[in-house]
Design an enzyme around this catalytic site. Sequence first.
Site, PDB file in Angstrom:
ATOM      1  NE  ARG A 244      -2.173   0.741   3.973  1.00 12.22           N
ATOM      2  CZ  ARG A 244      -1.647   1.367   4.692  1.00 12.22           C
ATOM      3  NH1 ARG A 244      -1.200   2.579   4.587  1.00 12.22           N
ATOM      4  NH2 ARG A 244      -1.540   0.875   6.047  1.00 12.22           N
ATOM      5  CG  HIS A 248      -6.081   1.964   6.841  1.00 15.50           C
ATOM      6  ND1 HIS A 248      -5.959   0.809   6.532  1.00 15.50           N
ATOM      7  CD2 HIS A 248      -7.272   2.227   7.230  1.00 15.50           C
ATOM      8  CE1 HIS A 248      -7.300   0.191   6.672  1.00 15.50           C
ATOM      9  NE2 HIS A 248      -8.136   1.039   7.400  1.00 15.50           N
ATOM     10  CE1 TYR A 257       1.210   2.670   8.968  1.00 20.54           C
ATOM     11  CE2 TYR A 257      -0.021   4.263   9.971  1.00 20.54           C
ATOM     12  CZ  TYR A 257       0.206   3.521   8.767  1.00 20.54           C
ATOM     13  OH  TYR A 257      -0.800   3.366   7.966  1.00 20.54           O
TER      14      TYR A 257
HETATM   15  C1  LIG Z   1     -13.800  -6.941  12.353  1.00 17.94           C
HETATM   16  C2  LIG Z   1     -13.059  -5.568  12.315  1.00 17.94           C
HETATM   17  N1  LIG Z   1     -12.134  -5.314  13.362  1.00 17.94           N
HETATM   18  C3  LIG Z   1     -11.428  -4.199  13.171  1.00 17.94           C
HETATM   19  C4  LIG Z   1     -11.619  -3.341  12.248  1.00 17.94           C
HETATM   20  C5  LIG Z   1     -10.842  -2.057  11.962  1.00 17.94           C
HETATM   21  N2  LIG Z   1      -9.890  -2.030  11.048  1.00 17.94           N
HETATM   22  C6  LIG Z   1     -10.304  -1.301   9.676  1.00 17.94           C
HETATM   23  S1  LIG Z   1      -9.209  -1.816   8.615  1.00 17.94           S
HETATM   24  C7  LIG Z   1      -8.240  -2.657   9.776  1.00 17.94           C
HETATM   25  C8  LIG Z   1      -6.827  -3.093   9.270  1.00 17.94           C
HETATM   26  C9  LIG Z   1      -7.160  -4.133   8.098  1.00 17.94           C
HETATM   27  O1  LIG Z   1      -5.909  -4.547   7.644  1.00 17.94           O
HETATM   28  P1  LIG Z   1      -5.676  -5.825   6.367  1.00 17.94           P
HETATM   29  O2  LIG Z   1      -6.645  -6.669   6.341  1.00 17.94           O
HETATM   30  O3  LIG Z   1      -4.528  -5.942   6.177  1.00 17.94           O
HETATM   31  O4  LIG Z   1      -6.306  -4.850   5.148  1.00 17.94           O
HETATM   32  P2  LIG Z   1      -5.943  -3.419   4.374  1.00 17.94           P
HETATM   33  O5  LIG Z   1      -6.613  -2.454   4.942  1.00 17.94           O
HETATM   34  O6  LIG Z   1      -4.277  -3.425   4.465  1.00 17.94           O
HETATM   35  O7  LIG Z   1      -6.330  -3.649   2.782  1.00 17.94           O
HETATM   36  C10 LIG Z   1      -8.742  -2.658  11.082  1.00 17.94           C
HETATM   37  C11 LIG Z   1      -8.149  -3.366  12.007  1.00 17.94           C
HETATM   38  C12 LIG Z   1     -12.634  -3.660  11.206  1.00 17.94           C
HETATM   39  N3  LIG Z   1     -12.876  -3.050  10.361  1.00 17.94           N
HETATM   40  N4  LIG Z   1     -13.415  -4.924  11.458  1.00 17.94           N
END
Ligand SMILES: Cc1ncc(C[n+]2csc(CCOP(=O)(O)OP(=O)(O)O)c2C)c(N)n1
Length: 343
Positions: A244, A248, A257
């Site tokens: 990425r 985010h 970070y």
């Molecule tokens: C069940 C749940 N827990 C926490 C969150 C908060 N949250 C949103 S995005 C994220 C990180 C996800 O990272 P990843 O799976 O690597 O996907 P990326 O954003 O990198 O595409 C978190 C913890 C959420 N949306 N749903």
Amino acid sequence: METWPIYRVMGPDANDEDRVPDPVKVKIYEDMVLLRTFDEKTITLQRQGRVGTFPPSIGQEASEIASAHALSKEDWLAPSYRDHGALYVHGVPFENVILFAMGKASSISGQVRALPTSIPIATHLPHAVGLAWAARRQGEAVVAMAYFGDGGTSEGDFHEALNFAGVLKAPVIFFCQNNGWAISVPVRWQTASPTLAQKALAYGVHGQRVDGNDALAVYQAVKAARERALAGEGPTLIEALTYRLGPHTTADDPSRYRPLEEWEVWRQRDPLVRLGRYLAERGLLSEAEQAAIQERARAWINRAVEAAEATPPVDPTAMFRYLYAEPPPRLLAQMQALQEEIG
Ligand SMILES: Cc1ncc(C[n+]2csc(CCOP(=O)(O)OP(=O)(O)O)c2C)c(N)n1
Ligand SMILES: [Mg+2]
């Protein structure tokens, strides 16, 4: 001890041949350009307060676009919040994506075979298994593909979905974009496993790592997984190694970070530049043609944004309508109160 090589089609480390038809390569490139242009535009619009919080996929275009090109339109797609590019390739008009980002559409996916984007991490993975299994029981020759991130592999739903899929031999593809980070959590804090693909092993599911910035490798890996699934050979977990390059979401500041040196390394591996170079070298798309594609994408996105801005806002009471067939009295009362407030 099983090893987990990275599958590649482009570049000096390629370990398979390029079998992607030339017109498909060009279309993948065009769609990657469109997605990049859209993301850059939307970040600007968000800064101006013209769209809400937005998760761009800058740096992940090869994974995002080439994977969806390997599906049939009859297949099911289960996206997460970052997967507007895949949805677009699967048939969702980009206008819907823009309207959704502006909060002017209650659903992004419309009539195509796609679930609504999942904001909760990995909750759509068991749904994808259900869709795949149901399609198999109904005798349809289709697969379901779920998109999720490295962070998603730590969720219970991921493990339950893989377990079910393995036992049922459901025709499902788990497409994990390992983009290095789950917001501020790096992959090395996410899991002690050296790879994400190897998690498939425990569930009797085929696992594979692919260079997620190699559009042609992504395309061929998903095609192969699809064929295996349709031949009754069961599900595949694909770990697409990408990065990425952006935040985010527009609400995030990665400089707090993420080491700049790491970002610099991955910026050199930009999947769009890489595919552009590959196509130019093979005489499939000259630099001038690529510049024209970029120009067209910019004009097209600007027009789509104008049209979206001219669209009236969605009725806010719509948010009450999609959870229950018959909403409970408490929700109806809230809906009525809102209705009275907005007149
Ligand atoms: C069940 C749940 N827990 C926490 C969150 C908060 N949250 C949103 S995005 C994220 C990180 C996800 O990272 P990843 O799976 O690597 O996907 P990326 O954003 O990198 O595409 C978190 C913890 C959420 N949306 N749903
Ligand atoms: Mg991630």
